[in-house]
Scaffold this motif. Structure first.
Motif, short mmCIF file in Angstrom:
data_model
loop_
_atom_site.label_atom_id
_atom_site.label_comp_id
_atom_site.label_asym_id
_atom_site.label_seq_id
_atom_site.Cartn_x
_atom_site.Cartn_y
_atom_site.Cartn_z
N GLY A 1 -0.98 7.45 -12.03
CA GLY A 1 -0.02 7.17 -10.96
C GLY A 1 1.40 7.56 -11.35
O GLY A 1 2.14 8.14 -10.54
N THR A 2 1.77 7.23 -12.59
CA THR A 2 3.11 7.59 -13.06
C THR A 2 3.29 9.11 -13.09
O THR A 2 4.33 9.64 -12.71
CB THR A 2 3.37 7.00 -14.46
OG1 THR A 2 2.97 5.65 -14.47
CG2 THR A 2 4.83 7.12 -14.84
N LYS B 1 4.03 10.31 -9.76
CA LYS B 1 5.43 10.05 -9.39
C LYS B 1 6.35 11.11 -9.99
O LYS B 1 7.27 11.59 -9.32
CB LYS B 1 5.85 8.66 -9.87
CG LYS B 1 5.25 7.53 -9.05
CD LYS B 1 5.68 6.19 -9.59
CE LYS B 1 4.95 5.07 -8.88
NZ LYS B 1 5.12 3.79 -9.58
N THR C 1 -0.88 11.62 -1.91
CA THR C 1 -0.99 10.17 -2.07
C THR C 1 -1.85 9.75 -3.25
O THR C 1 -1.92 8.57 -3.58
CB THR C 1 -1.58 9.55 -0.79
OG1 THR C 1 -2.85 10.16 -0.55
CG2 THR C 1 -0.68 9.77 0.39
N LEU D 1 -1.09 6.81 -5.96
CA LEU D 1 0.18 6.11 -5.75
C LEU D 1 -0.04 4.65 -5.34
O LEU D 1 -0.96 4.34 -4.58
CB LEU D 1 0.97 6.80 -4.65
CG LEU D 1 1.60 8.15 -4.98
CD1 LEU D 1 2.41 8.64 -3.80
CD2 LEU D 1 2.46 8.06 -6.23
N ASP D 2 0.85 3.77 -5.81
CA ASP D 2 0.78 2.39 -5.36
C ASP D 2 1.43 2.28 -3.97
O ASP D 2 2.14 3.19 -3.55
CB ASP D 2 1.42 1.45 -6.39
CG ASP D 2 2.85 1.84 -6.68
OD1 ASP D 2 3.62 2.04 -5.73
OD2 ASP D 2 3.20 1.95 -7.86
N PRO D 3 1.18 1.16 -3.24
CA PRO D 3 1.67 1.06 -1.85
C PRO D 3 3.18 1.25 -1.72
O PRO D 3 3.65 1.87 -0.76
CB PRO D 3 1.26 -0.36 -1.44
CG PRO D 3 0.15 -0.71 -2.34
CD PRO D 3 0.36 0.01 -3.62
#
Lengths: 260, 235
Positions: B130-131, B134, B154, B157-159
């Motif tokens: 996820g990072t 980003k 997406t 990715l977190d919400p």
């Protein structure tokens, strides 16, 4: 291209393997020199190691780096960069960092031993130059294979086979040919045959430089007659350069048509 | 801004694009949809010059782009899988891309937005998926390009990051840019897309607004509308 080269170079310089490779040569150099106390003998031992090891390491690093940096290559391909810039940058990044490990790793112990006052300095530098050439050649060859095979295992396998071919199998075939055509004059064939394999070519160049061509027997005399002359030297260095240039040229051509 | 004529691409025996024609003149958010393996990524990569089509022409801002590279300075691309050189630090990667493009960038704001400040001096190999995504978004949105291409943005990715991403996309749209998005999340399409480009069997099967696709299939829900088209073709 310099930007890509710089980053590939840093990337590799920071990986553990570059250090392992560097320290291997460093320790080898110190051990051989300070335990042996004979520079000429140390150089011959190092020659044998360089002729086998630099092609092998160049081959492995070349394939590994290509497959490892595949996603990174894709990131670069989406940037406003020419394809040849990207691949040349990466290739030179790998080749230069490996060549540097070799030159520094062996250079430091020899400098510490006081090589600069010794008459062996030219023999030693010719050793490093051919070692660097072999690195550039085998990184380029393995990069070619990696570009041609999407499958890592295949690419890796063929790269190792290629190294094995040049380091061992080629000489075997060559020897068999020499034996079976024993009755014919083979001077020319021996000369051409060993010029076409970069490892053999490097070996001959170093041996002639070290002035131990007597070790080569009768063919040694033939080699000395050819390679010992100025034109022979130029031709053989030309061949080594061709062994670098041709695979690089194919990397550029191949990369232009490849899908990512 | 983009014009594609009769694009053909096959990988070995698999024909992926079979004479695809597409022209996008207006700005806004275009969702490129289609089943797995329909050629969405191939289309995007052809526009970027990463995949080399066998036949056809691609124009970007009126210029043919095949075999060229400098036109990419006006395109930002978010690849599907975020994978970077493991030995580089995040800061160095950002500097490197800035250095390569030589354009002004606003990475500071994005770094704050996605809260990746604590990772700036970490090596990329140590980051979570996820990072990394980003960081990938920071790299994509930090330049001011006329065309932004997002391939599955997406993923991972977190919400919270997802909300910021949607805001970012809207922001870029407001600046008058063209944004191409591929995704399998229909909710996202409904929320942001101005138009849908539906690819099927290597051609454009449908091009129009969300409302148009709903009335064409007689389904109110986009997910069902798309599923309807797919079922028809599977049958």
């Amino acid at each position: 291209m310099l930007k890509i080269l710089k980053y590939s170079f840093y990337d590799l310089m920071r990986s553990r393997w570059s250090y392992v490779y560097f320290f291997f040569y460093l320790i080898l150099g110190f051990v051989l020199l300070f335990l042996n106390n004979d520079v000429s003998k140390a150089i011959i031992t190092i020659m044998n190691i360089i002729l086998v090891l630099t092609p092998l390491i160049g081959t492995i690093f070349g394939v590994m780096y290509y497959y490892d940096s595949r996603e990174f290559t894709e990131l670069l391909l989406a940037q406003p960069l020419k394809r040849s810039t990207i691949f040349m940058g990466q290739y030179f990044g790998v080749a230069i960092s490996l060549a540097l490990s070799l030159v520094l790793g062996l250079g430091i112990p020899f400098a510490a031993y006081g090589l600069f006052q010794s008459s062996e300095i030219w023999n030693f530098s010719s050793l490093l130059v051919t070692g660097a050439f072999l690195t550039f050649i085998f990184v380029a060859l393995s990069y070619n294979l990696a570009l041609s095979y999407e499958n890592k295992i295949k690419g890796f396998g063929f790269a190792i086979l290629m190294w094995l071919f040049f380091a061992v199998i080629y000489d075997g075939i060559f020897l068999i040919l020499m034996m079976s055509f024993n009755d014919y004059p083979l001077d020319k064939m021996a000369l051409i045959g060993s010029s076409l394999n970069p490892i053999d070519l490097s070996r001959i160049l170093i041996i002639l430089k070290l002035d131990i061509s007597a070790l080569l027997g009768y063919t040694g005399a033939v080699f000395k007659n050819f390679f010992g002359t100025m034109s022979g030297m130029v031709t053989s260095f030309g061949l080594l350069v061709a062994w670098v240039v041709f695979p690089i040229w194919r990397i550029v051509g191949k990369s232009r048509k490849k899908d990512f | 801004m983009i014009k594609i004529e009769q694009l053909y691409k096959s990988f070995g025996k698999v024909d992926v694009l079979e004479g695809l024609d597409l022209e996008i003149t207006d700005k806004g958010i275009f969702a490129i949809l289609g089943p797995n393996g329909s050629g969405k990524t191939t289309l995007i990569k052809s526009i970027l010059g990463m995949v080399i089509p066998q036949k056809g022409k691609i124009y970007f801002q009126g210029e043919p782009v095949m075999g060229k590279w400098d036109y990419r300075s006006n395109i930002s691309y978010l690849p599907q899988i975020a994978q970077f050189p493991v030995n580089l630090k995040v800061r160095e990667l950002i500097e490197m891309i800035k250095n390569i493009r030589g354009q002004s960038s606003n990475e500071k704001r994005l770094i704050d937005l996605f809260k990746v400040q604590p990772f700036m001096d970490k090596k990329l190999g140590t980051l979570s998926g996820g990072t990394k995504q980003k960081i990938n978004l920071v790299l994509t949105f930090m330049f001011d390009s006329d065309l932004i291409i997002l391939d599955e943005p997406t993923t991972g990715l977190d919400p919270v990051a997802l909300i910021y991403l949607k805001e970012l996309i809207q922001e870029e749209k407001a600046k008058g840019k063209l944004i191409l998005v591929t995704t399998h999340i229909m909710k996202l399409v409904e929320e942001i897309a101005d138009k849908i480009v539906f690819i099927l069997d290597g051609k454009i099967y449908f091009e129009g607004t969300v409302n148009e696709i709903q009335s064409k299939t007689g389904e109110d829900d986009l997910e069902h509308a798309i599923a309807n088209i797919l079922k028809e073709t599977y049958a």
